[in-house]
Design a protein around this motif. Structure first.
Motif, PDB file in Angstrom:
ATOM      1  N   GLY A  65      55.169  10.619  61.279  1.00  0.00           N
ATOM      2  CA  GLY A  65      55.227   9.220  61.694  1.00  0.00           C
ATOM      3  C   GLY A  65      54.447   8.312  60.766  1.00  0.00           C
ATOM      4  N   ALA A  66      54.372   7.035  61.138  1.00  0.00           N
ATOM      5  CA  ALA A  66      53.564   6.084  60.379  1.00  0.00           C
ATOM      6  C   ALA A  66      52.103   6.511  60.431  1.00  0.00           C
ATOM      7  CB  ALA A  66      53.742   4.682  60.941  1.00  0.00           C
ATOM      8  N   VAL A  67      51.381   6.248  59.354  1.00  0.00           N
ATOM      9  CA  VAL A  67      50.000   6.719  59.221  1.00  0.00           C
ATOM     10  C   VAL A  67      49.078   5.537  58.964  1.00  0.00           C
ATOM     11  CG1 VAL A  67      48.420   8.140  57.850  1.00  0.00           C
ATOM     12  CG2 VAL A  67      50.751   8.940  58.295  1.00  0.00           C
ATOM     13  N   ASP A  68      48.006   5.485  59.731  1.00  0.00           N
ATOM     14  CA  ASP A  68      46.963   4.511  59.452  1.00  0.00           C
ATOM     15  C   ASP A  68      46.102   5.086  58.333  1.00  0.00           C
ATOM     16  OD1 ASP A  68      44.762   2.858  59.329  1.00  0.00           O
ATOM     17  OD2 ASP A  68      44.502   2.704  61.500  1.00  0.00           O
ATOM     18  N   PRO A  69      46.118   4.459  57.141  1.00  0.00           N
ATOM     19  CA  PRO A  69      45.365   5.047  56.013  1.00  0.00           C
ATOM     20  C   PRO A  69      43.889   5.234  56.314  1.00  0.00           C
ATOM     21  CG  PRO A  69      46.052   2.777  55.531  1.00  0.00           C
ATOM     22  CD  PRO A  69      46.769   3.203  56.772  1.00  0.00           C
ATOM     23  N   ARG A  70      43.362   4.462  57.269  1.00  0.00           N
ATOM     24  CA  ARG A  70      41.949   4.617  57.619  1.00  0.00           C
ATOM     25  C   ARG A  70      41.694   5.921  58.340  1.00  0.00           C
ATOM     26  NH1 ARG A  70      41.491  -0.962  60.762  1.00  0.00           N
ATOM     27  NH2 ARG A  70      43.429  -0.047  61.539  1.00  0.00           N
ATOM     28  N   LYS A  71      42.768   6.534  58.895  1.00  0.00           N
ATOM     29  CA  LYS A  71      42.614   7.792  59.613  1.00  0.00           C
ATOM     30  C   LYS A  71      42.723   9.003  58.693  1.00  0.00           C
ATOM     31  CE  LYS A  71      43.958   6.225  64.219  1.00  0.00           C
ATOM     32  NZ  LYS A  71      44.854   6.467  65.377  1.00  0.00           N
ATOM     33  N   ILE A  72      43.024   8.775  57.421  1.00  0.00           N
ATOM     34  CA  ILE A  72      43.014   9.880  56.464  1.00  0.00           C
ATOM     35  C   ILE A  72      41.620   9.938  55.873  1.00  0.00           C
ATOM     36  CG2 ILE A  72      44.287  10.951  54.574  1.00  0.00           C
ATOM     37  CD1 ILE A  72      46.527   9.064  54.963  1.00  0.00           C
TER      38      ILE A  72
ATOM     39  N   ASP B 179      46.349  13.682  64.722  1.00  0.00           N
ATOM     40  CA  ASP B 179      45.873  13.206  66.016  1.00  0.00           C
ATOM     41  C   ASP B 179      46.422  14.108  67.119  1.00  0.00           C
ATOM     42  OD1 ASP B 179      44.461  11.098  64.970  1.00  0.00           O
ATOM     43  OD2 ASP B 179      46.119   9.670  65.181  1.00  0.00           O
ATOM     44  N   PRO B 180      45.690  14.275  68.210  1.00  0.00           N
ATOM     45  CA  PRO B 180      46.167  15.139  69.301  1.00  0.00           C
ATOM     46  C   PRO B 180      47.531  14.731  69.849  1.00  0.00           C
ATOM     47  CG  PRO B 180      43.834  14.642  69.584  1.00  0.00           C
ATOM     48  CD  PRO B 180      44.310  13.798  68.442  1.00  0.00           C
TER      49      PRO B 180
ATOM     50  N   MET C 252      56.281   4.623  56.595  1.00  0.00           N
ATOM     51  CA  MET C 252      57.535   5.222  57.056  1.00  0.00           C
ATOM     52  C   MET C 252      57.310   6.195  58.222  1.00  0.00           C
ATOM     53  SD  MET C 252      59.959   3.850  55.382  1.00  0.00           S
ATOM     54  CE  MET C 252      61.302   4.980  55.792  1.00  0.00           C
ATOM     55  N   SER C 253      58.280   6.209  59.128  1.00  0.00           N
ATOM     56  CA  SER C 253      58.258   7.135  60.255  1.00  0.00           C
ATOM     57  C   SER C 253      59.590   7.872  60.338  1.00  0.00           C
ATOM     58  CB  SER C 253      58.000   6.399  61.568  1.00  0.00           C
ATOM     59  OG  SER C 253      58.100   7.292  62.672  1.00  0.00           O
ATOM     60  N   TYR C 254      59.500   9.183  60.525  1.00  0.00           N
ATOM     61  CA  TYR C 254      60.707  10.003  60.607  1.00  0.00           C
ATOM     62  C   TYR C 254      60.811  10.714  61.956  1.00  0.00           C
ATOM     63  CZ  TYR C 254      60.917   8.907  55.700  1.00  0.00           C
ATOM     64  OH  TYR C 254      60.977   8.210  54.520  1.00  0.00           O
ATOM     65  N   TRP C 255      60.154  10.132  62.962  1.00  0.00           N
ATOM     66  CA  TRP C 255      60.292  10.697  64.307  1.00  0.00           C
ATOM     67  C   TRP C 255      61.746  10.716  64.775  1.00  0.00           C
ATOM     68  CZ3 TRP C 255      57.126  13.911  66.205  1.00  0.00           C
ATOM     69  CH2 TRP C 255      55.750  13.803  66.027  1.00  0.00           C
ATOM     70  N   PRO C 256      62.555   9.671  64.524  1.00  0.00           N
ATOM     71  CA  PRO C 256      63.959   9.747  64.944  1.00  0.00           C
ATOM     72  C   PRO C 256      64.691  10.949  64.347  1.00  0.00           C
ATOM     73  CG  PRO C 256      63.391   7.479  64.409  1.00  0.00           C
ATOM     74  CD  PRO C 256      62.225   8.329  63.974  1.00  0.00           C
TER      75      PRO C 256
ATOM     76  N   GLY D 210      54.938  14.423  49.494  1.00  0.00           N
ATOM     77  CA  GLY D 210      56.207  15.083  49.205  1.00  0.00           C
ATOM     78  C   GLY D 210      56.941  15.503  50.450  1.00  0.00           C
ATOM     79  N   GLY D 211      56.192  15.741  51.546  1.00  0.00           N
ATOM     80  CA  GLY D 211      56.836  16.079  52.814  1.00  0.00           C
ATOM     81  C   GLY D 211      57.689  14.943  53.338  1.00  0.00           C
ATOM     82  N   LYS D 212      57.206  13.723  53.190  1.00  0.00           N
ATOM     83  CA  LYS D 212      57.991  12.580  53.645  1.00  0.00           C
ATOM     84  C   LYS D 212      59.165  12.287  52.711  1.00  0.00           C
ATOM     85  CE  LYS D 212      55.315   9.874  56.900  1.00  0.00           C
ATOM     86  NZ  LYS D 212      54.716   8.566  57.215  1.00  0.00           N
ATOM     87  N   VAL D 213      58.990  12.562  51.426  1.00  0.00           N
ATOM     88  CA  VAL D 213      60.131  12.452  50.518  1.00  0.00           C
ATOM     89  C   VAL D 213      61.221  13.443  50.949  1.00  0.00           C
ATOM     90  CG1 VAL D 213      60.918  12.714  48.133  1.00  0.00           C
ATOM     91  CG2 VAL D 213      58.696  11.669  48.599  1.00  0.00           C
TER      92      VAL D 213
END
Length: 351
Positions: free
Chosen positions: A193-200, A298-299, A271-275, A138-141
């Protein structure tokens, strides 16, 4: 269906109204092709003056946030008595009661999930929300919604903040002062930012794969919880999955559209919302809440966020703030609701 519930514990009224309440005297709910929602207010004795949208995470629903929203409405009524807040607990597409609504067509992604919010505002004839709170997916929405508002994708009115807290700044070469207003966007333990699902920690993917392997109807909630635990999931997670069932004849079925939810999860990861964070819209504060014990950060992402928040601004753009929620994992409203309230309520009350 409109009704007022008396909360005996806290002594205040909770208004819950499902999408498009029927005419007085009728007992059915009228549905249109937009999202289902509930309203939570401290009191219904006077009209609301401010609105906050609350957006749940993957496989959840608005009802997951009822308790926290009641507490937030109560706190705001005490600290800002001149404002009457309305919390709109939205069921995102493919989730909760919105999963039953026809017309929410694919693709099931962050863009269309955000468009649904705009369509809800327009269909109900509401003013644009003063605050949007999104947890996890929901945060990305919420971020996409803010981005689209800033680009006037929903019309010029959506891009113009109506209320906020004052912040004085200089206007260019005129060297004059102007009162700028900030709306607030709260992103709760959601990676921008974009998320690697393996890192969740792989748990989300494992849950989705497990649910895909199960029949669409199950004998009972108890059966499902036991089955999930047999497959290695924790009791708390299994209970939470079990809470997302609804009655279907003699059996239980999912309260969400699983395939649509999977598509939304894939969009969340991509999706990435860094911009947007690098150049927040003028008049908007994006407040990121990171759970202290969350394993999703991630750090380098933490450093990038803190660097952006420390930059401040000159008023020509919005601002970014970062807040750490102590003693909490990803489920912020369950792990430390009091701490989350202490972070959010004072800032929202300043609007």
């Amino acid at each position: 269906m409109a009704r007022i519930l008396k909360n005996k514990q806290c002594g205040y009224n909770l208004l819950i109204r499902f999408l498009n309440s029927p005419s007085p005297g009728k007992a059915t709910t009228r549905w249109v092709q937009t999202l289902a929602y509930e309203e939570v207010r401290f009191s219904t004795d006077k009209p609301y003056t401010c609105t906050a949208f609350i957006l749940h995470g993957l496989l959840g629903s608005g009802r997951n946030w009822r308790s926290f929203s009641r507490d937030l409405a109560s706190s705001l009524s005490k600290t800002s008595p001149s404002s009457e807040w309305r919390m709109v607990l939205v069921d995102l597409r493919n989730h909760g009661m919105s999963a039953e609504i026809e017309g929410l067509e694919p693709p099931h992604d962050m863009a269309n999930a955000a468009n649904d919010l705009a369509n809800l505002v327009k269909a109900e004839g509401w003013a644009w929300p003063d605050v949007v709170v999104g947890h996890s997916m929901g945060g990305k929405v919420a971020l996409h919604f803010a981005q689209s508002c800033a680009r006037a994708n929903y019309g010029q009115s959506a891009a113009s903040p109506k209320q906020g807290f004052p912040w004085w700044h200089w206007l260019g070469t005129q060297q004059s002062l102007k009162l700028a207003y900030y709306k607030q966007l709260w992103v709760l333990d959601s990676i921008p930012g974009a998320v690697d699902p393996r890192k969740i920690d792989g748990e989300v993917e494992k849950v989705l794969q497990t649910l895909q392997s199960l029949p669409s109807t199950v004998p009972s909630r108890k059966w499902l919880v036991n089955r999930m635990m047999e497959l290695g999931f924790s009791k708390s997670l299994s209970d939470w999955i079990g809470s997302n069932l609804k009655k279907s004849g003699e059996h239980e079925t999912w309260a969400f559209n699983l395939e649509g939810a999977i598509q939304m999860f894939n969009s969340y990861c991509e999706m990435s919302y860094w911009p947007l964070l690098e150049h927040p819209p003028q008049g908007t504060e994006i407040a990121i809440v990171r759970a202290e014990k969350s394993d999703r950060w991630d750090p380098d992402v933490i450093q990038r966020l803190e660097s952006r928040a420390s930059e401040g601004g000159d008023g020509r753009e919005g601002k970014v703030s970062v807040h750490i929620l102590p003693n909490s994992g990803h489920w912020v409203h369950v792990d430390n609701p009091k701490g989350l309230l202490e972070i959010m309520a004072p800032k929202i009350a300043s609007i």
